[in-house]
Design a protein around this motif. Structure first.
Motif: not given
Length: 457
Positions: A343-349
């Protein structure tokens, strides 16, 4: 001419419920809750900004689809030519589809609802298994295009609303604190800043983009009820949009207030999923985890069904080399792969892409709704979109993760952008250029109309 069916109130409610379920997914549950936490006592002005991009704009996107007699994203961009329309369609579907939006439906429901129930050593494998089962279910529910109305509007969405109503009832019966008395975090200390930051937070729901993409799904469902004329389909789509977005607006307000009251007991979290987990656990204890997991999985699955179906329908129409079912399978599998980045990577990008696409979406939606005033003149579209492009790129670059935004190139672009464009520090640098482009386009349109009238005379 085929005979038109007269729709009942129940039919309108089913279509509205379906559209609500398609819109209301992972981000719609966690982002307003998080906004309430960080806005604190300034939750009212933050909520107003949030409702503009998360409710009014999605409603306008549905109205644009109906007024243009469109069946998807492609038709909204068509006045600028087929290549622009095709590129815009692919970017929208890639963003709300396999790159960010659809994988997020699985990762939010897992990270917030399921992961707390598993040992840390099982997290990676758990996400792999959960996302595989999640997208298999989305594929099966979307397999028959005309069954989407029943799957979402009649079953999944009412179940979600029932579970959410339980949380609201208990949360407001025994509030954690007073929403207006809570301290606001940085960026929300004034009413103006709260409004604009709430406005930008609304981007995260992706609903304006989804509203354009869901057009084909809604139109297919409406025609499945026995309507055939474009005007009838447009009216039903518009009415269903009003029903759905009105209900969503009420839920958003309740979530924002619930988030603001929670700050009395819990520190603002990094994202709304954690906050929701804390709130539900406080009120329901161990049983709250099970309720949360069910609630999030149901609401995220409804959105995933709409996203994979809309992707498959639009791509089959414009790239018929693959069938609807084949595109559906490809979309589901690609979303499964992306979901396992976390989730963190998806939201960041996803943020940079949203900062780039939302300005285009907003101007195209507004132009589509008002196109009767300038007879859908491509010149008006062209000037407005052209003047929006560079500011949108500036917003995208400045919102990238530090590896890009803090590089020498990123800092140079951001500093130049913030120095010369009004409202750019608020993430709204595109507004003035877009208005200038619109004015120039309208002047050219009026001049062309008058020149044509003189030539005829």
């Amino acid at each position: 001419m085929l005979e038109e069916k007269h729709l009942t109130t129940k039919d309108y409610l089913v279509i509205g419920s379906m559209l609500f379920g398609l819109f209301f997914g992972a981000g719609n549950l966690i982002f307003p809750l998080h906004l309430g936490q960080i806005a604190g006592g300034h939750w009212v002005t933050a909520a107003l900004g949030f409702l503009v991009t998360a409710v009014v704009l999605p409603l306008l996107s549905v109205l644009a689809v109906s007024l243009m007699h469109a069946e998807g994203v492609y038709d909204i961009g068509r006045p600028l030519g087929k290549w622009f329309a095709l590129t815009f369609m692919v970017l929208i579907h890639a963003t709300i589809g396999p790159l960010f939006g659809t994988p997020r439906t699985a990762t939010v429901s897992f990270t917030t609802g399921v992961a707390p129930l598993l040992p840390k050593s099982w997290q990676t494998g758990g996400l792999l298994v959960f996302s595989a089962l999640f997208f298999l279910a989305a594929f099966l529910l979307s397999y028959k295009e005309r069954k989407i109305t029943s799957a979402v509007g009649k079953v999944l969405n009412p179940l979600f609303l029932l579970l959410l109503a339980v949380v609201f009832f208990v949360g407001f019966l025994h509030p954690l604190g007073s929403a207006g008395a809570q301290a606001a975090t940085t960026g929300y200390h004034t009413s103006g800043a709260s409004f604009f930051n709430g406005f930008l937070q609304g981007y995260n729901t992706m609903d304006a983009l989804a509203g354009l993409a869901f057009g084909v799904t809604v139109v297919t469902a409406v025609r499945g009820l026995g309507l055939h004329r474009d005007t009838s389909v447009a009216k039903v789509t518009a009415k269903a949009g009003v029903i759905a977005t009105s209900a969503i607006g009420v839920v958003y307000l309740l979530l924002i207030v619930l988030g603001a009251t929670s700050v009395a007991k819990f520190a603002p979290s990094a994202e709304g999923g954690t906050a929701f987990n804390q709130i539900v656990t406080h009120y329901f204890g161990a049983a709250g985890h099970a309720l949360l997991a069910t609630l999030l999985t149901v609401t995220c699955l409804t959105t995933a069904v709409g996203l994979v179906a809309a992707f498959a329908q639009d791509f089959h129409k414009h790239f018929p080399v693959l069938s609807y079912v084949q595109w559906l399978g490809l979309m589901s599998f690609a979303s499964f792969l992306t979901a396992n980045f976390g989730l963190a990577t998806i939201i960041e990008w996803s943020t940079p892409m949203l900062m780039f696409l939302y300005p285009f979406s907003m101007v195209l939606i507004l132009l589509s709704v008002t196109n009767h005033l300038f007879h859908r003149d491509p010149v008006v579209y062209g000037f407005t979109v052209a003047f929006t492009t560079l500011p949108a790129l500036g917003d995208m670059i400045s919102s990238f993760p530090p590896v890009v935004s803090q590089s020498s190139f990123g800092l140079a672009v951001t500093n130049f952008y913030h120095s010369y464009l009004p409202f750019s520090t608020l993430g709204m640098g595109w507004v003035v250029p877009a208005l200038v482009g619109l004015a120039l386009g309208l002047v050219c349109h009026v001049w062309r109309v008058r020149a044509a009238a003189s030539a005829e005379a």
